[in-house]
Design a protein around this motif. Structure first.
Motif, PDB file in Angstrom:
ATOM      1  N   GLN A 152       0.865  -1.188   0.000  1.00 33.60           N
ATOM      2  CA  GLN A 152       0.000   0.000   0.000  1.00 33.60           C
ATOM      3  C   GLN A 152       0.897   1.232   0.000  1.00 33.60           C
ATOM      4  N   ILE A 154       1.586   5.062   0.704  1.00 37.69           N
ATOM      5  CA  ILE A 154       1.086   6.110   1.594  1.00 37.69           C
ATOM      6  C   ILE A 154       2.310   6.789   2.191  1.00 37.69           C
ATOM      7  N   TYR A 159       6.012   4.937  12.418  1.00 41.53           N
ATOM      8  CA  TYR A 159       5.029   3.858  12.588  1.00 41.53           C
ATOM      9  C   TYR A 159       5.112   3.309  14.015  1.00 41.53           C
ATOM     10  N   SER A 171       1.826   7.129  10.858  1.00 44.00           N
ATOM     11  CA  SER A 171       1.601   8.576  10.937  1.00 44.00           C
ATOM     12  C   SER A 171       1.740   9.143   9.533  1.00 44.00           C
ATOM     13  N   THR A 172       0.670   9.826   9.055  1.00 48.01           N
ATOM     14  CA  THR A 172       0.686  10.347   7.685  1.00 48.01           C
ATOM     15  C   THR A 172       0.381  11.842   7.697  1.00 48.01           C
ATOM     16  N   VAL A 178      -2.655  12.549  11.180  1.00 40.58           N
ATOM     17  CA  VAL A 178      -3.653  11.623  10.623  1.00 40.58           C
ATOM     18  C   VAL A 178      -3.036  10.225  10.705  1.00 40.58           C
ATOM     19  N   GLN A 180      -3.151   6.116  10.234  1.00 38.14           N
ATOM     20  CA  GLN A 180      -3.770   5.071   9.403  1.00 38.14           C
ATOM     21  C   GLN A 180      -3.400   3.694   9.967  1.00 38.14           C
ATOM     22  N   PHE A 182      -3.451  -0.527  10.097  1.00 38.47           N
ATOM     23  CA  PHE A 182      -3.593  -1.735   9.285  1.00 38.47           C
ATOM     24  C   PHE A 182      -3.606  -2.937  10.217  1.00 38.47           C
ATOM     25  N   LYS A 191      -7.126  -2.698   5.835  1.00 36.31           N
ATOM     26  CA  LYS A 191      -6.984  -1.271   6.136  1.00 36.31           C
ATOM     27  C   LYS A 191      -8.142  -0.867   7.042  1.00 36.31           C
ATOM     28  N   SER A 193     -10.204   2.129   9.516  1.00 35.95           N
ATOM     29  CA  SER A 193     -10.555   3.546   9.301  1.00 35.95           C
ATOM     30  C   SER A 193      -9.453   4.450   9.837  1.00 35.95           C
ATOM     31  N   LYS A 194      -9.036   5.421   9.006  1.00 35.97           N
ATOM     32  CA  LYS A 194      -8.030   6.370   9.500  1.00 35.97           C
ATOM     33  C   LYS A 194      -8.722   7.407  10.374  1.00 35.97           C
ATOM     34  N   GLU A 196      -8.004  11.244  12.884  1.00 36.64           N
ATOM     35  CA  GLU A 196      -7.144  12.404  13.120  1.00 36.64           C
ATOM     36  C   GLU A 196      -7.012  12.658  14.612  1.00 36.64           C
TER      37      GLU A 196
END
Length: 633
Positions: A152, A154, A159, A171-172, A178, A180, A182, A191, A193-194, A196
């Protein structure tokens, strides 16, 4: 135990993992999944030693020095070793008996990506986390190669991995807030739900604002939570930092559920022990604990919690001196608690790389009893802990003791809470049995027998550890109940109380019933039935009655079972004399004279019966003329 020592409710484990401390030659790594410490000397050329809390014997091996080791971890079960030395590749080494013991390498698939780290999710599955995404591989040790299962793309800042739930958090975005998640299981990657993380204030710059130091992931009460340590800016009106808990479900959206108020600022570290969130504060060298199951201030969506107990230091710890016995006679060294070299890992690990120790953090329940004075809240707290039974029983015992007696409403509250837990377990057990017996369990393979935790306290526990001290006093209460019922002619109710065991069977109770025979004739049979239920032997029943001075009752009982021709006259005359009731003595004496007449044709006692003193006593009280004369035909 000193008063001060009773106050420490957190402690480091007695037997830490000891490893070679970090120095320029020796690098130390920790693997959260296997809970292992790796001490790598000279890139592995002069040895790698692997130790964990559960490992009885450490794993030692050497490997070729191919440059600085960035990350090193075993797969689950210690079958395959993975070592990262460069930003592009991870090297593998098989530790399986029938596999070649040669290194093989896997480069990350994404061009221009750098590997931030990797996580083993099973004995043969591994995830590479790069700054441009994640790559999920299956390792094929026999072929010395890897197969890409899924990837994936991103942007990743950092992490975090929670091995208990097999979830990796990335961490994105530019600010990094935000997240994400997995989830990995049996060759699949899902995956979630992400979500914030709300930052304390709108950041002025567009640089990374959420550090991995302020995030932790842990399972609390069976549910995965992300913990965010929010340092409030000192200029705001806030009373200090707080820990924000986000519940991360397998399906559905991640929600903010709890806020833990720290009421102070500075450097913090988080652990989770026995479903409690522990927050360490370096400046004051103290820790506090939070229990999200305890009642807090609920505003409709979020519950606000304050520390369960006052802040306390971890219990002072002495570092045992290693080496031969002759050397260890020197006194142990006090350990520097809350040291800046401490590194904390989830859920309950504390490592001091500079001292070479790995500890697990533990909660001590006994000191909590003295610190949490609200008994209802104390019980709510204790019932959720793993090793709570003996502490709960000690609290019950203390509440009923004369020196520290609780009020009746408090005692009732505590027992209600214990009964609630017991009832919950019994109902779950009954439902499980019913499902199994009706054959429905085949259609539900996930059905499991309810676990009997230490919070399930039954009557035998309560009797053995709390109420048994009152057993000597219990029959006085029963005596009061029975006499009150008899006084008010409530014989039917007495019958019911005995029939349904409201008044539990006991020998003193049986004797009391026998004594009531003259007022309530059925009491004789009720008493004998009770003694039979207690599996009392006939001669023991007689002994019990005689010891309670129920001499006539004993005689009636022995006549009832037809054993009156063989009983010892002296035993009954002794008992009658002890009552100091001359008329009772006369009655018993006359009974045995009549027995002698019937069996031997002469009322006199034989020398073998050793009743001379009783004959003398009878003559003294009633005169010679009162003795029975032999009957002649």
């Amino acid at each position: 135990m000193s008063e001060e020592e009773e106050d420490y409710y957190l402690e480091l484990c007695e037997r830490p993992v000891h490893f070679e401390k970090a120095n320029p030659v020796n690098c130390v790594f920790f693997d959260e999944a296997n809970k292992q410490v790796f001490a790598v000397r000279s890139g592995g050329a002069t040895g790698v030693v692997v130790k964990g809390p559960e490992d009885r014997s450490p794993i030692s091996f050497r490997m070729e020095d191919k440059g600085e080791v960035k990350c090193i971890k075993f797969s689950l079960g210690n079958k395959i070793l993975a070592v990262q030395r460069t930003a592009k590749t991870v090297d593998f080494l098989n530790f399986l008996p029938d596999c070649p013991h040669l290194e093989y390498t896997q480069e990350c698939k994404t061009k221009n990506a750098n590997i931030l780290g990797f996580c083993w999710t099973s004995s043969t599955e591994i995830v590479f986390i790069t700054d441009q995404g994640i790559e999920f591989y299956q390792v094929l040790p026999e072929k010395r190669s890897l197969k890409l299962l899924k990837s994936q793309n991103i942007n990743v800042n950092w992490y975090m991995y929670c091995p208990e739930s097999s979830v990796i958090l990335l961490s994105t975005t530019v600010l990094g807030n935000v997240l994400q998640p997995f989830y990995f299981r049996a060759g699949t990657m899902s995956k979630l739900s992400k979500f914030e993380i709300e930052l304390p204030a709108a950041p002025k710059s567009t640089k990374l604002s959420l550090s991995e130091r302020d995030i932790a992931m842990a399972t609390i009460y069976g549910q995965l939570h992300v913990l965010f340590l929010r340092h409030h800016s000192r200029t705001s009106n806030s009373a200090g930092a707080e820990v924000v808990l986000y519940h991360l479900p397998r399906e559905g959206v991640c929600k903010k559920t709890h806020i833990l108020k720290l009421n102070r600022t500075g450097k913090f570290a988080l652990n989770v022990v026995d479903n409690l969130v522990v927050v360490h504060h370096q400046d004051t060298e103290t820790s506090v604990i939070f229990d999200i199951k305890l009642r807090g201030e609920f505003d409709g969506t979020i519950t606000l919690h304050h520390p369960v107990l006052p802040a306390r230091s971890i219990q002072p710890y002495q570092i045992p001196m290693a080496g031969p016995a002759s050397v260890t006679s020197q006194s142990p060294v006090p350990c520097k608690l809350y040291s800046s070299s401490w590194i904390v890992f989830q859920p309950d690990i504390i490592i001091s790389a500079s001292q070479g120790y790995l500890w697990t953090l533990q909660v001590k329940l006994q000191p909590v009893v003295n610190l949490l004075l609200d008994k209802g809240r104390l019980m709510d707290f204790l019932l959720q802990r793993r090793d709570c039974k003996m502490v709960i029983l000690s609290v019950c015992s203390q509440m009923l003791s004369e020196s520290d007696r609780g009020t009746l409403p408090v005692i009732a509250t505590v027992f209600d809470k214990l009964n609630h837990e017991y009832k919950k377990y019994l109902e779950a057990e009954q439902n499980y049995t019913m499902v199994v017996e009706t054959g429905q369990s085949r259609s539900n393979p996930l059905l499991k027998r309810p676990v009997r935790t230490q919070a399930v306290i039954d009557q035998s526990d309560m009797y053995t550890h709390v109420l048994s001290v009152f057993t000597e006093k219990k029959h006085y209460l029963h005596e009061l109940v029975i006499k009150t019922l008899v006084q008010h002619n409530l014989f039917y109710m007495l019958h019911q109380f005995l029939q349904y065991h409201v008044l539990s069977d006991s020998k003193p109770l049986a004797c009391l019933l026998l004594s009531l025979e003259s007022i309530y004739p059925p009491a004789h049979q009720l008493s004998l039935d009770m003694l039979k239920r207690l599996s009392t032997a006939n001669d023991e029943i007689v002994e019990v009655l005689l010891s309670k001075h129920q001499v006539l009752a004993a005689l009636r009982f022995i006549r009832g079972i037809g054993g009156h021709d063989n009983i010892s006259a002296r035993k009954f005359l002794d008992a009658a004399k002890q009552t100091e009731d001359n008329m009772l003595f006369y009655t018993i004496f006359r009974f045995f004279e009549q027995r002698n007449q019937r069996l031997r044709g002469n009322p006199n006692f034989t020398p073998g019966e050793h009743c001379d003193e009783h004959v003398a006593f009878f003559k003294q009280v009633f005169g010679d003329q009162a003795l029975m004369k032999p009957t002649t035909f």
